[in-house]
Structure formats: structure tokens, C-alpha cells
Design an enzyme around this catalytic site. Structure first.
Site, PDB file in Angstrom:
ATOM      1  N   TYR A 109       0.854  -1.196   0.000  1.00 57.45           N
ATOM      2  CA  TYR A 109       0.000   0.000   0.000  1.00 57.45           C
ATOM      3  C   TYR A 109       0.884   1.238   0.000  1.00 57.45           C
ATOM      4  O   TYR A 109       2.009   1.215   0.503  1.00 57.45           O
ATOM      5  CB  TYR A 109      -0.969  -0.039   1.184  1.00 57.45           C
ATOM      6  N   ASP A 123       0.671 -12.489   0.425  1.00 60.43           N
ATOM      7  CA  ASP A 123      -0.502 -13.287   0.786  1.00 60.43           C
ATOM      8  C   ASP A 123      -0.289 -14.791   0.781  1.00 60.43           C
ATOM      9  O   ASP A 123      -0.974 -15.503   1.509  1.00 60.43           O
ATOM     10  CB  ASP A 123      -1.672 -12.936  -0.141  1.00 60.43           C
ATOM     11  N   TYR A 211      -9.741  -8.724   0.228  1.00 62.31           N
ATOM     12  CA  TYR A 211      -9.600  -8.837  -1.221  1.00 62.31           C
ATOM     13  C   TYR A 211      -9.910 -10.240  -1.712  1.00 62.31           C
ATOM     14  O   TYR A 211      -9.708 -11.217  -0.999  1.00 62.31           O
ATOM     15  CB  TYR A 211      -8.148  -8.518  -1.618  1.00 62.31           C
ATOM     16  N   ASP A 212     -10.343 -10.352  -2.976  1.00 60.22           N
ATOM     17  CA  ASP A 212     -10.555 -11.655  -3.587  1.00 60.22           C
ATOM     18  C   ASP A 212      -9.690 -11.769  -4.840  1.00 60.22           C
ATOM     19  O   ASP A 212      -9.662 -10.851  -5.660  1.00 60.22           O
ATOM     20  CB  ASP A 212     -12.028 -11.835  -3.976  1.00 60.22           C
ATOM     21  N   HIS A 268      -2.457   1.229  -4.188  1.00 61.33           N
ATOM     22  CA  HIS A 268      -1.632   0.055  -3.874  1.00 61.33           C
ATOM     23  C   HIS A 268      -1.308  -0.678  -5.159  1.00 61.33           C
ATOM     24  O   HIS A 268      -1.839  -0.370  -6.226  1.00 61.33           O
ATOM     25  CB  HIS A 268      -2.390  -0.864  -2.903  1.00 61.33           C
ATOM     26  N   HIS A 270      -0.640  -4.762  -6.874  1.00 56.84           N
ATOM     27  CA  HIS A 270      -0.776  -6.206  -6.684  1.00 56.84           C
ATOM     28  C   HIS A 270       0.234  -6.879  -7.591  1.00 56.84           C
ATOM     29  O   HIS A 270       0.262  -6.605  -8.788  1.00 56.84           O
ATOM     30  CB  HIS A 270      -2.149  -6.717  -7.134  1.00 56.84           C
ATOM     31  N   HIS A 430      -3.068  -0.073  -8.697  1.00 54.54           N
ATOM     32  CA  HIS A 430      -4.490   0.126  -8.418  1.00 54.54           C
ATOM     33  C   HIS A 430      -4.728   1.472  -7.753  1.00 54.54           C
ATOM     34  O   HIS A 430      -4.440   1.641  -6.569  1.00 54.54           O
ATOM     35  CB  HIS A 430      -5.012  -1.016  -7.540  1.00 54.54           C
TER      36      HIS A 430
HETATM   37 CU   LIG Z   1      -6.384  -3.463  -5.673  1.00 50.88          CU
END
Ligand SMILES: [Cu+2]
Length: 480
Positions: A109, A123, A211-212, A268, A270, A430
Site C-alpha cells: 500500500y 498473501d 480482497y478476492d 496500492h 498487486h 491500483h
Molecule cells: Cu487493488
């Protein structure tokens, strides 16, 4: 925590109201639907003769010209191994990939203030990408023709438990074209040949806290494997006293976007890094960067001044294969078997076709980026080493980046004509927007593993077209 003492209390959020919950319930039952809104009629695909794939011994998937082993994994999510494709000429099963999986995720982030600077998640290593994969919702997560596979994992105390419906496998017909050609009427030949594209999808969806992540491995009959990651779920947000952007002083950095009254979605990234142990027609492979270079024509030689040439560079050691993408100095990235050639002499290969190419812009000596240093390049190639599977290191908690892919690759070991592992990172920047709130419509990106001089010719030339008699005629109920 060690001394069981309160060392310090930090409260930098005084005077920030708790945002109202209005319009944040995302359940269908809570929606007020405007009568002017039109929705699509129910849609599904029919397979009157049943599915074309089988799952043997609960893990071995056989479909069309493909066969592979599929395993749910607590850390990686889904592991696809021993992927082989049948050669349409010889009829033999040919190795493509020994093992492929999601090795690590990195989600930094972009708010360096007290309550947020440490939010730089990994993750897979920290939470278990597979442990966070919840049961899939039939008819919505996967279509009606899906087959479901359970995961069996061990809880913290060692007790085994079943995560039902963790992975689904289904055939997809999305109305796309496998190949086509029409002869021009000028030839008088009246030839029009088209083949529909049907693929096989392996899917899981991990809900890592808010989050998914939806991960698809999609197999095509032309030998291509598409690896796709979709992002959905709930943004990680923070409170603010502002209810409108016109209250924000010009120079103040919100570190994100005002999404709703008193709610900021923080910027952020990913990164999803894949481990791909390619075994193209055998375990010993080489990585070739096929650089596409502008060539100038000598004056007077041609009406053209410039053209493109493909220049092949075989990577000798790991540093030759630390790849950062460049739009104006492009390359193709091939994994070839240098000992095996086609009829006309090309080395058989697969290429990685990049997409989702956001690169980390953090300083390399920024603590989170040291831990996430496997995102410093988009492609890496390492010699197979059984202790090098997790791009951020085996033990991620409290790591300082001493055991990452970046550290291994610096050893610069030989990789030519060896059992090599290709690493690819899908990246997303993002910057949240209001449409992402309260639940984000899925954003996805994918990359491909595509045969390149692997087959002698178009491997799906001989597949049949669709004909009316093989397909069911479904009528609306009113006209039945
Ligand atoms: Cu995102």
C-alpha cells in the site's frame, strides 16, 4: 507481545468520524433495484453428450489433447503439474510443464504514514493463498457444467479438515473462434472454414481478508495455456474527515481516492508471481530472448528505410534472464529444448506472452521492496533447485529479503540446456475509483504460455466444426 507490556499507544486519527454504512451492504437481498434497469436473461451452456474431460484418481485431469495433475495446496492455492499435450502428428503425449503455481503475492500500500506504512502483504507466505480459498459458489463462481474438487488441509493443531468445492474445472465456450478463413469471392472457390474455440478452465478464488483473487488456468486445444488473475472483493479503506474533494487542501496528499463520505481507498499494487518449471519435450531447456530490433536499409538498396529483425540470444546464466519489459526495445521470451528440432530445424519451444505488466516503482532499498524483491524483474529464470520454490523465501514473516528469488538469481548460475524454472510476475497498479466501492467489479489480466515451433503445423487444423444436429435447440418456455 514478548514482554506483555503496553509500550506505546498511537492515535493519529482523532476527530475522524466513523463512516456511515449506507449503501455498503453488498448482498443481493439488500439491493433497491430501479425498475428502469434491464438485466440479462439466464444464460448457460449445454453439453448434450456430457463433459469431454475426466478426472482420474481424483487428481489426473484428461481433456481433449491435454493431461495434467491438479492439486489444491495450502500455500500456493492450486498446483498444476506434469502438463502434457498430445501431438496431432505422432499421437504421443509431449511434456510442456513439470510444475506451475502461484509462488507469492506482494501487495504494498502506498501510504507511508504511521497506521499504514507496514501494509505490504505477501498473501501466499503470510496467510496461505490456498488456506484463504473459500468454497466456490455453484452457478456463479463456476458454470453449471463445472466439476468441483475439495482441498484437504491441516489446521494449526494438526487436525485435518476438508475445504469443500475449493477448485472447479469446467469447459468454456465463450463464442470465440479457434481459427477461420474465407476465400475471397474473386477466387470462385466458396470456401469458408471456421472452428469454434472451446477451452478447459481450472479455477480457484481466494478471499484474502478483504480482497478476492480469482486464479484461472485455461488450457486451449492449440497448446496455449492462459494464466489469468482476477481481482475483486473489498478495498482496504481508511477514514477521513472529508466528505467531498472540495474540502481537501490543494497540497494535501490523501494517498488515495475519496470513494464515499469519510472513506478513502488507498493506492496500492498487486503482484502475483508464478513459478513455472517448464519441461518442453524434456527437462533440459534453454531460455532465449528473441530481441526485435530495427534495422536500417543501406541508401539506395530498397524503397524502405527500416524493417524489423528477430535476433536470438540464448541466456547462459541467470543474470542474462533478469528481464524488465521495454516497449521500444521489445523481445519475445522463449523456453526451448535445444536438443530437439522440428522437421525444418527450429528448436521446439514455448514462449511466455506477457500482460499485466505493471512494475514496482518502489526504491530497491525500501524495506518492503527488499522483501518483495522478486518483483524487481518481470521475468527471471533459475536452475531448478528444490529449496527455491517460494519467491519471497520459505519463511516470509519478518523476513528482510535474505531468501528471495532476487538473492538466488544473483548467484548467476548456468541456465543453458538445464532443468530451468521460469518466473513471471503479473502486476497491477491500483488507483481506486468510486466504482470499486463497496465491492469491486472484477479486474483481470493474464499471460500465456504459447507453443512456438513446438508443433509441426497448426495443431487444431483437424478439429471438426460445429454442426446444427450436434447442438440442442433450446426454446423459450412461452414458445415450447
Ligand atoms: Cu487493488
Amino acid at each position: 507481545m514478548d514482554s506483555k507490556e503496553v509500550v506505546e499507544i498511537s492515535d493519529k486519527g482523532k476527530g475522524i468520524p466513523i463512516p456511515k454504512a449506507a449503501n455498503t451492504d453488498y448482498r443481493y437481498s439488500a439491493q433497491k433495484i430501479n425498475p428502469e434497469m434491464m438485466f440479462v436473461n439466464p444464460i448457460s451452456i449445454e453439453q448434450p453428450k456430457g463433459p469431454s474431460f475426466t478426472v482420474e484418481d481424483e487428481h489426473l485431469v484428461k481433456w481433449a489433447n491435454w493431461e495434467f495433475h491438479l492439486k489444491p495446496d495450502p500455500r500456493a492455492g492450486v498446483i498444476v503439474s506434469r502438463a502434457k499435450v498430445r501431438d496431432p502428428d505422432s499421437g504421443e503425449m509431449r511434456n510442456v510443464m513439470y510444475k506451475g503455481f502461484t509462488s507469492e503475492l506482494f501487495v504494498p500500500y502506498m501510504d507511508p504514514t504511521d497506521a499504514w506504512y507496514f501494509k505490504t502483504y505477501m498473501d501466499a507466505g503470510e496467510y496461505g493463498f490456498g488456506l484463504q480459498a473459500m468454497p466456490l459458489d455453484p452457478l456463479n463462481d463456476c458454470p453449471r457444467n463445472a466439476y468441483y474438487m475439495d482441498g484437504v488441509f491441516a489446521a494449526g493443531d494438526g487436525t485435518p479438515y476438508v475445504r469443500s468445492h475449493m477448485v472447479c474445472v469446467f469447459e468454456r465456450y465463450a463464442g470465440d473462434i479457434g481459427w477461420r478463413h474465407s476465400e475471397s469471392p474473386i477466387t470462385g472457390m466458396e470456401i469458408r472454414e471456421v472452428r469454434p474455440k472451446v477451452t478447459l478452465v481450472v479455477r480457484m478464488a481466494a478471499s484474502v481478508a478483504n480482497y478476492d483473487y480469482i486464479v484461472d488456468w485455461e488450457f486451449q486445444t492449440d497448446g496455449l495455456i492462459r494464466i489469468k488473475v482476477g481481482l475483486s472483493g473489498i478495498l482496504m479503506v481508511k477514514g477521513t474527515s472529508y466528505v467531498n474533494t472540495n474540502q481537501v487542501p490543494g497540497q494535501q496528499n490523501l494517498y488515495g481516492t475519496l470513494l464515499s463520505e469519510n472513506v478513502i481507498g488507498v493506492i496500492h499494487d498487486h503482484y502475483i508471481t508464478f513459478y513455472l518449471d517448464m519441461d518442453v519435450d524434456g527437462s533440459d531447456n534453454s531460455f532465449v530472448e528473441v530481441n526485435i530490433k530495427k534495422q536500417k536499409t543501406p541508401p539506395g538498396e530498397s524503397p524502405r528505410r527500416s524493417y524489423l529483425k528477430a535476433i536470438r540470444n540464448v541466456a547462459k546464466t541467470e543474470k542474462d534472464a533478469q528481464i524488465q519489459f521495454k516497449l521500444y526495445d521489445p523481445s519475445e521470451f522463449h523456453v526451448v529444448n535445444p536438443m530437439k528440432r522440428t522437421r525444418v530445424g527450429n528448436p521446439v519451444g514455448y514462449k511466455v506472452v506477457p500482460a499485466g505488466t505493471a512494475a514496482s516503482l518502489l526504491d530497491h532499498d525500501d524495506p518492503p521492496q527488499k522483501r518483495g524483491a522478486f518483483t524487481n524483474n518481470q521475468i527471471w529464470v533459475t536452475p531448478y533447485n528444490r529449496s527455491e520454490q517460494w519467491a519471497g523465501g520459505l519463511f516470509v514473516y519478518q523476513s528482510q529479503g535474505e531468501d528471495t528469488l532476487a538473492v538466488w538469481s544473483e548467484r548467476d548460475r548456468p541456465i543453458e540446456n538445464k532443468d530451468i524454472v521460469l518466473w513471471y510476475t503479473l502486476g497491477f497498479h491500483h488507483v481506486p475509483c468510486q466504482e470499486d466501492f463497496p465491492i469491486m467489479p472484477t479486474v483481470s489480466s493474464s499471460f500465456d504460455l504459447k507453443p512456438v515451433n513446438f508443433f509441426e503445423s497448426n495443431p487444431i487444423l483437424r478439429i471438426p466444426p460445429n454442426v446444427e444436429k450436434d447442438l440442442p435447440v433450446c426454446k423459450p418456455a412461452a414458445s415450447a
